[in-house]
Design a protein around this motif. Structure first.
Motif, PDB file in Angstrom:
ATOM      1  N   ARG A 159      42.208  -6.427  -2.463  1.00 36.27           N
ATOM      2  CA  ARG A 159      41.220  -7.369  -1.906  1.00 36.27           C
ATOM      3  C   ARG A 159      39.800  -6.865  -2.145  1.00 36.27           C
ATOM      4  NH1 ARG A 159      44.761 -10.184  -2.535  1.00 36.27           N
ATOM      5  NH2 ARG A 159      46.103 -11.086  -0.977  1.00 36.27           N
ATOM      6  N   PHE A 160      39.587  -5.582  -1.912  1.00 39.30           N
ATOM      7  CA  PHE A 160      38.262  -5.004  -2.131  1.00 39.30           C
ATOM      8  C   PHE A 160      37.828  -5.180  -3.586  1.00 39.30           C
ATOM      9  CE2 PHE A 160      35.780  -1.406  -3.701  1.00 39.30           C
ATOM     10  CZ  PHE A 160      34.626  -1.566  -2.955  1.00 39.30           C
ATOM     11  N   LEU A 161      38.719  -4.818  -4.505  1.00 39.62           N
ATOM     12  CA  LEU A 161      38.372  -4.920  -5.922  1.00 39.62           C
ATOM     13  C   LEU A 161      38.149  -6.365  -6.344  1.00 39.62           C
ATOM     14  CD1 LEU A 161      40.682  -2.195  -7.457  1.00 39.62           C
ATOM     15  CD2 LEU A 161      38.227  -2.081  -7.081  1.00 39.62           C
ATOM     16  N   LYS A 162      38.938  -7.274  -5.821  1.00 38.63           N
ATOM     17  CA  LYS A 162      38.771  -8.690  -6.146  1.00 38.63           C
ATOM     18  C   LYS A 162      37.401  -9.185  -5.673  1.00 38.63           C
ATOM     19  CE  LYS A 162      41.003 -13.160  -5.988  1.00 38.63           C
ATOM     20  NZ  LYS A 162      42.166 -13.930  -5.568  1.00 38.63           N
ATOM     21  N   LEU A 163      37.002  -8.796  -4.483  1.00 38.34           N
ATOM     22  CA  LEU A 163      35.687  -9.178  -3.964  1.00 38.34           C
ATOM     23  C   LEU A 163      34.548  -8.609  -4.813  1.00 38.34           C
ATOM     24  CD1 LEU A 163      36.246  -8.828  -0.117  1.00 38.34           C
ATOM     25  CD2 LEU A 163      35.862 -10.951  -1.398  1.00 38.34           C
ATOM     26  N   GLN A 164      34.801  -7.470  -5.442  1.00 43.11           N
ATOM     27  CA  GLN A 164      33.800  -6.837  -6.298  1.00 43.11           C
ATOM     28  C   GLN A 164      33.824  -7.370  -7.731  1.00 43.11           C
ATOM     29  OE1 GLN A 164      31.456  -4.631  -5.127  1.00 43.11           O
ATOM     30  NE2 GLN A 164      32.327  -5.255  -3.179  1.00 43.11           N
ATOM     31  N   GLY A 165      34.766  -8.279  -8.023  1.00 42.06           N
ATOM     32  CA  GLY A 165      34.842  -8.860  -9.354  1.00 42.06           C
ATOM     33  C   GLY A 165      35.786  -8.141 -10.304  1.00 42.06           C
ATOM     34  N   TRP A 166      36.555  -7.205  -9.810  1.00 37.13           N
ATOM     35  CA  TRP A 166      37.498  -6.459 -10.635  1.00 37.13           C
ATOM     36  C   TRP A 166      38.849  -7.164 -10.620  1.00 37.13           C
ATOM     37  CZ3 TRP A 166      36.545  -1.737 -13.126  1.00 37.13           C
ATOM     38  CH2 TRP A 166      35.311  -1.170 -12.866  1.00 37.13           C
ATOM     39  N   LYS A 167      39.622  -6.980 -11.699  1.00 35.33           N
ATOM     40  CA  LYS A 167      40.999  -7.458 -11.714  1.00 35.33           C
ATOM     41  C   LYS A 167      41.832  -6.509 -12.563  1.00 35.33           C
ATOM     42  CE  LYS A 167      40.174 -10.763 -15.428  1.00 35.33           C
ATOM     43  NZ  LYS A 167      40.289 -12.150 -15.846  1.00 35.33           N
ATOM     44  N   PHE A 168      43.121  -6.461 -12.249  1.00 33.18           N
ATOM     45  CA  PHE A 168      44.043  -5.592 -12.968  1.00 33.18           C
ATOM     46  C   PHE A 168      44.719  -6.388 -14.065  1.00 33.18           C
ATOM     47  CE2 PHE A 168      43.619  -3.602  -8.829  1.00 33.18           C
ATOM     48  CZ  PHE A 168      43.383  -2.287  -9.193  1.00 33.18           C
ATOM     49  N   ILE A 169      44.729  -5.824 -15.253  1.00 39.66           N
ATOM     50  CA  ILE A 169      45.377  -6.462 -16.397  1.00 39.66           C
ATOM     51  C   ILE A 169      46.350  -5.451 -16.986  1.00 39.66           C
ATOM     52  CG2 ILE A 169      45.034  -7.444 -18.689  1.00 39.66           C
ATOM     53  CD1 ILE A 169      42.211  -8.239 -17.778  1.00 39.66           C
TER      54      ILE A 169
END
Length: 111
Positions: free
Chosen positions: A7-17
């Motif tokens: 959730r934190f990373l998503k809010l910061q604009g990060w995503k896992f690929i």
């Protein structure tokens, strides 16, 4: 913890690929290291990938009353004054274990 990290990373604009490599020994480069927030992102990423990272630290950090804590957190003490230098010490650490994810964050400009 994984949910909070994602959730934190998503809010910061990060995503896992993709997937984290299944290799038992590898070096992970976190670059560029340009913000003091990089450490928080690092904690979230290792939680997501479920890895136990190791890092290099100046040998003097591992002396005294807190040395055990730096080792427990995955620290590998290195002394560049020793014969064989940094490369020799890191190579010996890789040889001494069956599994190692060494994380290196090349320092960028944070000033």
């Amino acid at each position: 913890m994984k949910w909070l990290a994602e959730r934190f990373l998503k809010l910061q604009g990060w995503k896992f690929i993709g997937e984290f490599p299944a290799d038992p020994k590898l070096i992970v480069i976190g670059a560029p290291h340009t913000s003091n927030w990089d450490f928080v992102i690092y904690l979230a990423a290792i939680s997501h990938w479920k890895i136990t990272p190791r890092y290099l630290g100046k040998h003097s950090l591992f002396e005294g009353p807190f040395g055990w804590l730096f080792r427990r957190w995955g620290g590998i003490p290195v002394d560049r004054r020793k014969p064989g230098g940094l490369i020799g010490q890191v190579s010996a650490e890789f040889d001494a274990t069956d599994q190692l994810a060494l994380v290196i964050a090349p320092e960028g400009t944070r000033k």
